[in-house]
Design a protein around this motif. Structure first.
Motif, PDB file in Angstrom:
ATOM      1  N   THR A  30       1.070  -3.487 -44.562  1.00 35.61           N
ATOM      2  CA  THR A  30       0.753  -3.952 -43.222  1.00 35.61           C
ATOM      3  C   THR A  30       1.239  -2.944 -42.195  1.00 35.61           C
ATOM      4  OG1 THR A  30       1.034  -5.758 -41.630  1.00 35.61           O
ATOM      5  CG2 THR A  30       2.925  -5.233 -43.017  1.00 35.61           C
ATOM      6  N   ARG A  31       0.635  -2.957 -41.043  1.00 34.90           N
ATOM      7  CA  ARG A  31       1.081  -2.105 -39.939  1.00 34.90           C
ATOM      8  C   ARG A  31       1.900  -2.955 -38.969  1.00 34.90           C
ATOM      9  NH1 ARG A  31      -1.233   2.859 -39.779  1.00 34.90           N
ATOM     10  NH2 ARG A  31      -3.037   3.225 -41.122  1.00 34.90           N
ATOM     11  N   SER A  32       2.965  -3.538 -39.521  1.00 31.91           N
ATOM     12  CA  SER A  32       3.873  -4.399 -38.746  1.00 31.91           C
ATOM     13  C   SER A  32       3.159  -5.619 -38.180  1.00 31.91           C
ATOM     14  CB  SER A  32       4.544  -3.594 -37.616  1.00 31.91           C
ATOM     15  OG  SER A  32       5.296  -2.523 -38.148  1.00 31.91           O
ATOM     16  N   HIS A  33       2.191  -6.136 -38.949  1.00 33.07           N
ATOM     17  CA  HIS A  33       1.458  -7.329 -38.529  1.00 33.07           C
ATOM     18  C   HIS A  33       1.849  -8.536 -39.384  1.00 33.07           C
ATOM     19  CE1 HIS A  33      -1.849  -4.360 -37.035  1.00 33.07           C
ATOM     20  NE2 HIS A  33      -0.889  -4.520 -36.145  1.00 33.07           N
ATOM     21  N   HIS A  34       3.113  -8.600 -39.789  1.00 36.53           N
ATOM     22  CA  HIS A  34       3.566  -9.675 -40.663  1.00 36.53           C
ATOM     23  C   HIS A  34       3.250 -11.054 -40.084  1.00 36.53           C
ATOM     24  CE1 HIS A  34       5.990  -6.144 -41.654  1.00 36.53           C
ATOM     25  NE2 HIS A  34       6.257  -6.683 -42.828  1.00 36.53           N
ATOM     26  N   THR A  35       3.442 -11.207 -38.786  1.00 37.38           N
ATOM     27  CA  THR A  35       3.287 -12.519 -38.156  1.00 37.38           C
ATOM     28  C   THR A  35       1.880 -13.069 -38.329  1.00 37.38           C
ATOM     29  OG1 THR A  35       4.955 -11.929 -36.496  1.00 37.38           O
ATOM     30  CG2 THR A  35       3.536 -13.809 -36.011  1.00 37.38           C
ATOM     31  N   VAL A  36       0.869 -12.223 -38.145  1.00 33.75           N
ATOM     32  CA  VAL A  36      -0.512 -12.705 -38.190  1.00 33.75           C
ATOM     33  C   VAL A  36      -1.117 -12.634 -39.593  1.00 33.75           C
ATOM     34  CG1 VAL A  36      -0.934 -12.130 -35.782  1.00 33.75           C
ATOM     35  CG2 VAL A  36      -1.411 -10.429 -37.538  1.00 33.75           C
ATOM     36  N   GLU A  37      -0.502 -11.891 -40.503  1.00 30.92           N
ATOM     37  CA  GLU A  37      -1.099 -11.695 -41.825  1.00 30.92           C
ATOM     38  C   GLU A  37      -0.497 -12.569 -42.918  1.00 30.92           C
ATOM     39  OE1 GLU A  37      -2.269  -6.957 -41.202  1.00 30.92           O
ATOM     40  OE2 GLU A  37      -0.771  -7.543 -42.683  1.00 30.92           O
ATOM     41  N   LEU A  38       0.785 -12.899 -42.805  1.00 30.52           N
ATOM     42  CA  LEU A  38       1.473 -13.532 -43.929  1.00 30.52           C
ATOM     43  C   LEU A  38       0.980 -14.952 -44.215  1.00 30.52           C
ATOM     44  CD1 LEU A  38       3.493 -12.984 -46.090  1.00 30.52           C
ATOM     45  CD2 LEU A  38       5.341 -13.540 -44.506  1.00 30.52           C
ATOM     46  N   SER A  39       0.926 -15.790 -43.215  1.00 35.80           N
ATOM     47  CA  SER A  39       0.496 -17.179 -43.446  1.00 35.80           C
ATOM     48  C   SER A  39      -0.937 -17.273 -43.970  1.00 35.80           C
ATOM     49  CB  SER A  39       0.655 -18.001 -42.160  1.00 35.80           C
ATOM     50  OG  SER A  39       2.029 -18.178 -41.859  1.00 35.80           O
ATOM     51  N   PRO A  40      -1.904 -16.527 -43.385  1.00 36.82           N
ATOM     52  CA  PRO A  40      -3.262 -16.555 -43.951  1.00 36.82           C
ATOM     53  C   PRO A  40      -3.313 -16.053 -45.397  1.00 36.82           C
ATOM     54  CG  PRO A  40      -3.314 -15.684 -41.724  1.00 36.82           C
ATOM     55  CD  PRO A  40      -1.872 -15.782 -42.107  1.00 36.82           C
ATOM     56  N   ALA A  41      -2.468 -15.071 -45.728  1.00 42.43           N
ATOM     57  CA  ALA A  41      -2.446 -14.559 -47.099  1.00 42.43           C
ATOM     58  C   ALA A  41      -1.955 -15.629 -48.071  1.00 42.43           C
ATOM     59  CB  ALA A  41      -1.559 -13.322 -47.182  1.00 42.43           C
ATOM     60  N   ILE A  42      -0.975 -16.413 -47.643  1.00 42.64           N
ATOM     61  CA  ILE A  42      -0.479 -17.504 -48.488  1.00 42.64           C
ATOM     62  C   ILE A  42      -1.585 -18.531 -48.715  1.00 42.64           C
ATOM     63  CG2 ILE A  42       1.158 -19.424 -48.611  1.00 42.64           C
ATOM     64  CD1 ILE A  42       3.123 -17.640 -47.014  1.00 42.64           C
ATOM     65  N   GLU A  43      -2.295 -18.869 -47.651  1.00 43.07           N
ATOM     66  CA  GLU A  43      -3.402 -19.823 -47.781  1.00 43.07           C
ATOM     67  C   GLU A  43      -4.470 -19.282 -48.734  1.00 43.07           C
ATOM     68  OE1 GLU A  43      -3.497 -22.801 -46.641  1.00 43.07           O
ATOM     69  OE2 GLU A  43      -1.701 -22.723 -45.392  1.00 43.07           O
ATOM     70  N   GLU A  44      -4.760 -17.983 -48.628  1.00 41.37           N
ATOM     71  CA  GLU A  44      -5.753 -17.363 -49.510  1.00 41.37           C
ATOM     72  C   GLU A  44      -5.309 -17.422 -50.964  1.00 41.37           C
ATOM     73  OE1 GLU A  44      -7.730 -12.946 -50.379  1.00 41.37           O
ATOM     74  OE2 GLU A  44      -6.386 -13.243 -48.673  1.00 41.37           O
ATOM     75  N   LEU A  45      -4.023 -17.131 -51.210  1.00 42.55           N
ATOM     76  CA  LEU A  45      -3.500 -17.166 -52.576  1.00 42.55           C
ATOM     77  C   LEU A  45      -3.586 -18.573 -53.157  1.00 42.55           C
ATOM     78  CD1 LEU A  45      -2.050 -15.669 -54.893  1.00 42.55           C
ATOM     79  CD2 LEU A  45       0.125 -16.268 -53.783  1.00 42.55           C
ATOM     80  N   PHE A  46      -3.209 -19.565 -52.364  1.00 41.87           N
ATOM     81  CA  PHE A  46      -3.279 -20.950 -52.831  1.00 41.87           C
ATOM     82  C   PHE A  46      -4.721 -21.330 -53.174  1.00 41.87           C
ATOM     83  CE2 PHE A  46       0.691 -23.507 -51.848  1.00 41.87           C
ATOM     84  CZ  PHE A  46       1.524 -22.402 -51.888  1.00 41.87           C
ATOM     85  N   LYS A  47      -5.648 -20.929 -52.320  1.00 40.71           N
ATOM     86  CA  LYS A  47      -7.054 -21.276 -52.541  1.00 40.71           C
ATOM     87  C   LYS A  47      -7.588 -20.618 -53.805  1.00 40.71           C
ATOM     88  CE  LYS A  47     -11.580 -21.168 -50.248  1.00 40.71           C
ATOM     89  NZ  LYS A  47     -12.325 -20.774 -49.006  1.00 40.71           N
ATOM     90  N   LYS A  48      -7.283 -19.336 -53.995  1.00 34.92           N
ATOM     91  CA  LYS A  48      -7.773 -18.621 -55.171  1.00 34.92           C
ATOM     92  C   LYS A  48      -7.205 -19.198 -56.465  1.00 34.92           C
ATOM     93  CE  LYS A  48      -8.803 -14.078 -53.184  1.00 34.92           C
ATOM     94  NZ  LYS A  48      -8.464 -12.630 -53.195  1.00 34.92           N
ATOM     95  N   CYS A  49      -5.968 -19.673 -56.400  1.00 37.44           N
ATOM     96  CA  CYS A  49      -5.294 -20.168 -57.605  1.00 37.44           C
ATOM     97  C   CYS A  49      -5.460 -21.673 -57.797  1.00 37.44           C
ATOM     98  CB  CYS A  49      -3.809 -19.818 -57.553  1.00 37.44           C
ATOM     99  SG  CYS A  49      -3.476 -18.044 -57.544  1.00 37.44           S
ATOM    100  N   GLY A  50      -6.099 -22.337 -56.833  1.00 33.45           N
ATOM    101  CA  GLY A  50      -6.286 -23.778 -56.944  1.00 33.45           C
ATOM    102  C   GLY A  50      -4.988 -24.552 -56.855  1.00 33.45           C
ATOM    103  N   ILE A  51      -4.070 -24.068 -56.023  1.00 30.14           N
ATOM    104  CA  ILE A  51      -2.748 -24.683 -55.873  1.00 30.14           C
ATOM    105  C   ILE A  51      -2.634 -25.299 -54.485  1.00 30.14           C
ATOM    106  CG2 ILE A  51      -0.256 -24.236 -55.856  1.00 30.14           C
ATOM    107  CD1 ILE A  51      -1.532 -23.957 -58.602  1.00 30.14           C
ATOM    108  N   ASN A  52      -1.928 -26.418 -54.387  1.00 31.88           N
ATOM    109  CA  ASN A  52      -1.632 -26.986 -53.077  1.00 31.88           C
ATOM    110  C   ASN A  52      -0.124 -27.108 -52.908  1.00 31.88           C
ATOM    111  OD1 ASN A  52      -0.775 -29.717 -54.068  1.00 31.88           O
ATOM    112  ND2 ASN A  52      -2.922 -29.795 -54.724  1.00 31.88           N
ATOM    113  N   TYR A  53       0.301 -27.332 -51.683  1.00 32.82           N
ATOM    114  CA  TYR A  53       1.731 -27.312 -51.370  1.00 32.82           C
ATOM    115  C   TYR A  53       2.515 -28.398 -52.102  1.00 32.82           C
ATOM    116  CZ  TYR A  53       0.937 -23.852 -47.713  1.00 32.82           C
ATOM    117  OH  TYR A  53       0.611 -22.699 -47.040  1.00 32.82           O
TER     118      TYR A  53
END
Length: 221
Positions: A30-53
Motif C-alpha cells: 500500500t502507499r500508506s492507504h491502510h485506512t481505506v484499504e484494510l477493511s474492504p480487503a477483510i470483507e473481500e477475504l471473508f466473501k471469497k472464503c465464505g466466512i462470516n464474522y
C-alpha cells in the motif's frame, strides 16, 4: 476460525486460519492507504472464503515495530472486532512473524524491517529446540551499522532495499541473506503463532493491547 492482520509497514497482510489450514490470505503493498484499504480487503477475504464474522473465535495483530499510523489502524480494527464479538485477541511481534518462516540453523539470525529515513528496525535471534528465540532489544540502525554486526556466518531476513542488499553482499560475506520471497511477512505465519498462543491459554486483556514503537534513542545491539 482466526483472523490475522499485519499492518506494520507498507506491506499489509490478512489471513484466515482454522487451526489446521490457511483458509485464505491476501498480501499487498500500500502507499500508506491502510485506512481505506484494510477493511474492504477483510470483507473481500471473508466473501471469497465464505466466512462470516460469527465464525471467528480469535484475532491476531502484528504488534510492531513498524509505522506509528499503520500499526494503530491494525490495532483499532482488531480491538474493535474483539470487543464487539466478545472473542480473544493476541499481539505477536512483527519480527517474530518474519523469523517463523526461516529454516532452523545453528547460527545467529537478524530480522529487520524498514523504519524510514534509510534506517531499519532490527532484532537478533538464536536457535533453540523450540525454534528461533529473540535475543536482546530491537534497535534502529543504518545499513553501514548493520554490515558490521556479523563476525561469523549469520542469517538475515526482512525488507531490505535493493541497494542495501547489494551493499551487504559486497561488504560482509558472513551474512547469509534470505531471498526476497522468504523475507516477505506472511500473515498466515502470524495466524499460526497467534493460534498457538491462544491455545496455550496465554490470553491478554484486549483493552490493553498496544503496538510496539522503537525510537532512535534505544540502546545498541
Amino acid at each position: 476460525m482466526l483472523l490475522a492482520i499485519d499492518s506494520s509497514t507498507q506491506t499489509v497482510g490478512i489471513a484466515l486460519f482454522d487451526g489446521s489450514q490457511v483458509i485464505g490470505e491476501i498480501i499487498w503493498q500500500t502507499r500508506s492507504h491502510h485506512t481505506v484499504e484494510l477493511s474492504p480487503a477483510i470483507e473481500e477475504l471473508f466473501k471469497k472464503c465464505g466466512i462470516n464474522y460469527s465464525q471467528l473465535k480469535g484475532l491476531a495483530v502484528a504488534a510492531g515495530p513498524g509505522s506509528f499510523t499503520s500499526l494503530r489502524i491494525g490495532f483499532a480494527i482488531v480491538k474493535g472486532l474483539a470487543l464487539s464479538l466478545h472473542i480473544p485477541a493476541v499481539a505477536i511481534p512483527t519480527l517474530d512473524i518474519l523469523v517463523a518462516a526461516q529454516p532452523l540453523r545453528d547460527i545467529p539470525m537478524y530480522a529487520l524491517l524498514q523504519s524510514g529515513r534509510n534506517r531499519y528496525a532490527i532484532g537478533k535471534y538464536h536457535h533453540q529446540a523450540k525454534g528461533w528465540v529473540p535475543e536482546g532489544d530491537i534497535v534502529i540502525k543504518k545499513i553501514d551499522e548493520i554490515s558490521e554486526l556479523a563476525t561469523s556466518p549469520t542469517m538475515l531476513c526482512g525488507e531490505l532495499l535493493t541497494d542495501d542488499r547489494h551493499f551487504l553482499l559486497k561488504n560482509n560475506k558472513n551474512f547469509i541473506l534470505a531471498s526476497p520471497v522468504q523475507s516477505l511477512r506472511r500473515p498466515s505465519y502470524l495466524a499460526y503463532l497467534a493460534w498457538r498462543k491462544l491455545k496455550s491459554g496465554k490470553l491478554e486483556d484486549v483493552r490493553f493491547l498496544s503496538p510496539t514503537y522503537i525510537h532512535i534513542a534505544n540502546p545498541i545491539l
